[in-house]
Scaffold this motif. Structure first.
Motif, short mmCIF file in Angstrom:
data_model
loop_
_atom_site.label_atom_id
_atom_site.label_comp_id
_atom_site.label_asym_id
_atom_site.label_seq_id
_atom_site.Cartn_x
_atom_site.Cartn_y
_atom_site.Cartn_z
N ILE A 1 5.02 110.77 -20.68
CA ILE A 1 4.69 109.78 -19.66
C ILE A 1 5.26 108.45 -20.12
CG2 ILE A 1 2.87 108.73 -18.29
CD1 ILE A 1 3.05 111.75 -17.98
N LEU A 2 6.21 107.90 -19.37
CA LEU A 2 6.85 106.64 -19.72
C LEU A 2 6.14 105.48 -19.03
CD1 LEU A 2 10.56 107.82 -19.28
CD2 LEU A 2 9.17 107.88 -21.35
N LEU A 3 6.43 104.28 -19.52
CA LEU A 3 5.83 103.07 -18.95
C LEU A 3 6.93 102.08 -18.61
CD1 LEU A 3 2.84 102.61 -21.43
CD2 LEU A 3 2.72 103.45 -19.07
N ASP A 4 6.95 101.63 -17.34
CA ASP A 4 7.96 100.65 -16.95
C ASP A 4 7.50 99.25 -17.33
OD1 ASP A 4 6.06 99.93 -15.08
OD2 ASP A 4 7.16 100.70 -13.35
N GLU A 5 8.22 98.25 -16.85
CA GLU A 5 7.90 96.87 -17.24
C GLU A 5 6.54 96.42 -16.74
OE1 GLU A 5 10.52 96.72 -13.52
OE2 GLU A 5 10.30 97.91 -15.35
N HIS A 6 5.99 97.10 -15.73
CA HIS A 6 4.67 96.76 -15.21
C HIS A 6 3.59 97.71 -15.71
CE1 HIS A 6 6.76 94.00 -12.59
NE2 HIS A 6 7.46 94.98 -12.06
#
Length: 562
Positions: A368-373
């Protein structure tokens, strides 16, 4: 895409009969306009046509072709559109055309074909105008009556009986020319639109000309050369490695336009995996959701299979769970709830909104990746096995992470959307506990693994011992209790007792159904080890560091001696 088209002109039309026989593409006589004894192309189109085996579109209508249809036509691997209408073809339709898996459109109308019409493997087939064709269930003479054959006679114009003025003649000519011009423009526009539609429908991947730009585009999907990828990753330098996974190694790369990307170099593919790789790339390019990773492009060259994704600034959930910002955990309780809901929405989209359905089979915090937000982005879904329409499960090689594989998946190799639900329940436990590995120390709990421990603490009202101690009570106890209940519902032993991901989304959104559902199922026990339970099933508390990464093993290796 190669296109083959014969003109209607010529003193002797091509015939399919003769030296080549029914299974050959060699005609006995062809138009003297082309003057060849084998399949040949007009001189003006040889440069772009190549050989017959590379043709994608055959337009052979209105060429007075006679004889049976050769079997070999159905074996052309790249043929997508075949038009043999308005000729004098006879005999039956070859099985190679009936069972063709490559053809998209086939027009055999208005010939003298005979036999019984079968169930075609092709979506678009035109066979009208063949009075000798029979249809199952209609009897011997049904086809002749069902095909309307009307003879239309156009009467000739009588010569004018009175003189017409020169001005009137000019007016008629101008009107005719204007009308013809308008009709020509409209037909040309329709032709261009049709060709564009065919190209978009039949060509899924971009084609690269070695003499032109190395990067080609197909819609939003780009196809890169291996040279581009090596330049972007500094020849896969170890310093650019972002992480390792069950499907391969991920590198940080800078593309030609300066975009920072994540380059996933897949493990070695055998030649039989080429079609599967292209299918998965096609599916991935069509799946668009705010909580699913977006594919930028791919590379399929030599023995390399590479996928290019956007670079996620905040890395993975697994890394952020262990990180600190200003002495506090990088992910607070509100952030963890947001990640749980986002990941659930992404999985629900894969299960319910994609056709064919997509099963992930390796849900965990590191995927599970996390974007800038700090929005949750599910990755690696495009490399899972696909389920066809109407199927609820698929039997495959076991793929996943030890301790996170659903019991039925280990026992039978049967993978379904409930397999993902089980792994998602363990993802929730990761978010709640903040643990890097879901093991339980003997001094914490001696009666089982982390699922049994959570159930015991929930029963005794002691969940504060289960929640990540680094949060220091900066969380809502009622929300934590509800999230643990959802996690336990997702990890029920029997797949039938687990909710669907769409139901999990509604529960996380606060539909109020969690407590009632848990109350009904909380006393359901897993069966004792026996004939129904595989002894190889591992509790999430028991897997070594080497087993922490994704693996792929055949089911026979996991079920032991037979």
């Amino acid at each position: 895409m190669t296109r083959t088209e014969f003109s209607e002109t010529g003193s002797s039309p091509p015939a399919v009969t003769g030296a080549g026989g029914r299974g050959s593409l060699v005609p006995s006589a062809v138009s003297t306009h082309y003057n060849c004894s084998t399949w040949a192309w007009p001189a003006h189109s040889r440069r772009r046509s190549g050989s017959c085996s590379g043709c994608a579109i055959w337009l052979l209508h209105h060429n007075s072709i006679s004889g049976p249809i050769p079997d070999a036509i159905g074996g052309l691997p790249l043929l997508r559109h075949l038009s043999l209408s308005n000729n004098q073809l006879c005999g039956t339709i070859p099985d190679s055309l009936i069972n063709s898996s490559s053809l998209f459109i086939m027009d055999l109308s208005f010939n003298n074909l005979s036999g019984t019409v079968q169930a075609f493997n092709i979506r678009n087939v035109l066979v009208s105008g063949n009075p000798l064709l029979r249809y199952p269930g209609c009897g011997g003479s049904c086809a002749a009556s069902t095909v309307l054959q009307e003879e239309i006679t156009v009467p000739a114009l009588d010569p004018p009986t009175h003189p017409q003025s020169f001005a009137a003649t000019i007016k008629i000519v101008v009107i005719c020319v204007s009308t013809g011009s308008v009709v020509t423009v409209v037909l040309f526009g329709v032709f261009l639109a049709t060709q564009q539609w065919r190209r978009r429908r039949l060509r899924i991947f971009a084609e690269i000309d070695d003499n032109k730009n190395s990067e080609a585009c197909h819609g939003h999907l780009k196809m890169y050369t291996l040279k581009d990828i090596k330049q972007a990753t500094n020849s896969f330098h170890p310093n650019n490695i972002l992480g390792h996974g069950g499907f391969g190694i991920v590198y940080k790369g800078i593309l030609l336009d300066g975009t920072i990307a994540a380059v996933k170099r897949l493990r070695e593919f055998v030649s039989s995996g080429e079609v599967q790789f292209h299918t998965e790339v096609e599916v991935m390019s069509l799946v668009v959701h705010r909580n699913l990773i977006n594919l930028i492009g791919f590379c399929s060259e030599d023995n390399e299979r590479i996928l290019v994704y956007p670079y996620m600034l905040n890395g993975t959930v697994a890394s952020k769970l262990q990180a600190y910002v200003s002495g506090r955990p990088a992910l607070d309780w509100a952030g963890r709830k947001k990640i749980a809901l986002g990941a659930a929405r992404g999985l629900a989209y894969l299960h319910d909104r994609c056709d064919p359905r997509i099963i992930h089979r390796d849900i965990k915090a590191s995927n599970i990746l996390l974007d800038e937000h700090f929005q949750a982005i599910v990755s690696d879904f495009g490399l899972a096995k696909l389920l066809g329409q109407g199927q609820s499960h698929v039997f495959t090689a076991i793929r996943g992470t030890f301790g996170r594989i659903a019991p039925e998946y280990l026992l039978t190799g049967e993978s379904s959307d409930k397999t993902d639900v089980y792994a998602y329940g363990l993802l929730l436990i990761e978010l709640i506990t903040g643990r890097k590995r879901l093991d339980v120390n003997p001094d914490e709990f001696e009666k089982g693994g982390v699922i049994d421990w959570a159930r015991e603490l929930l029963k005794d009202g002691l969940l504060s011992s289960f929640v990540d101690e680094r949060l220091k009570y900066n969380y809502n106890y009622a929300e934590a209790e509800e999230m643990v209940q959802i996690a336990l519902l997702c990890t029920m032993y029997r797949a039938a007792h687990r909710p669907r991901m769409s139901e999990v989304v509604r529960m996380l959104e606060g539909d109020g159904s969690v407590a009632g559902r848990w109350e009904r199922l909380k006393d359901v026990k897993a069966p004792e080890h026996g004939a129904e339970t595989p002894k190889i099933v591992l509790s999430p508390a028991h897997y070594s560091e080497e087993e922490h990464n994704s693996v792929e093993l055949e089911a026979v290796q996991l079920s032991g001696p037979r």
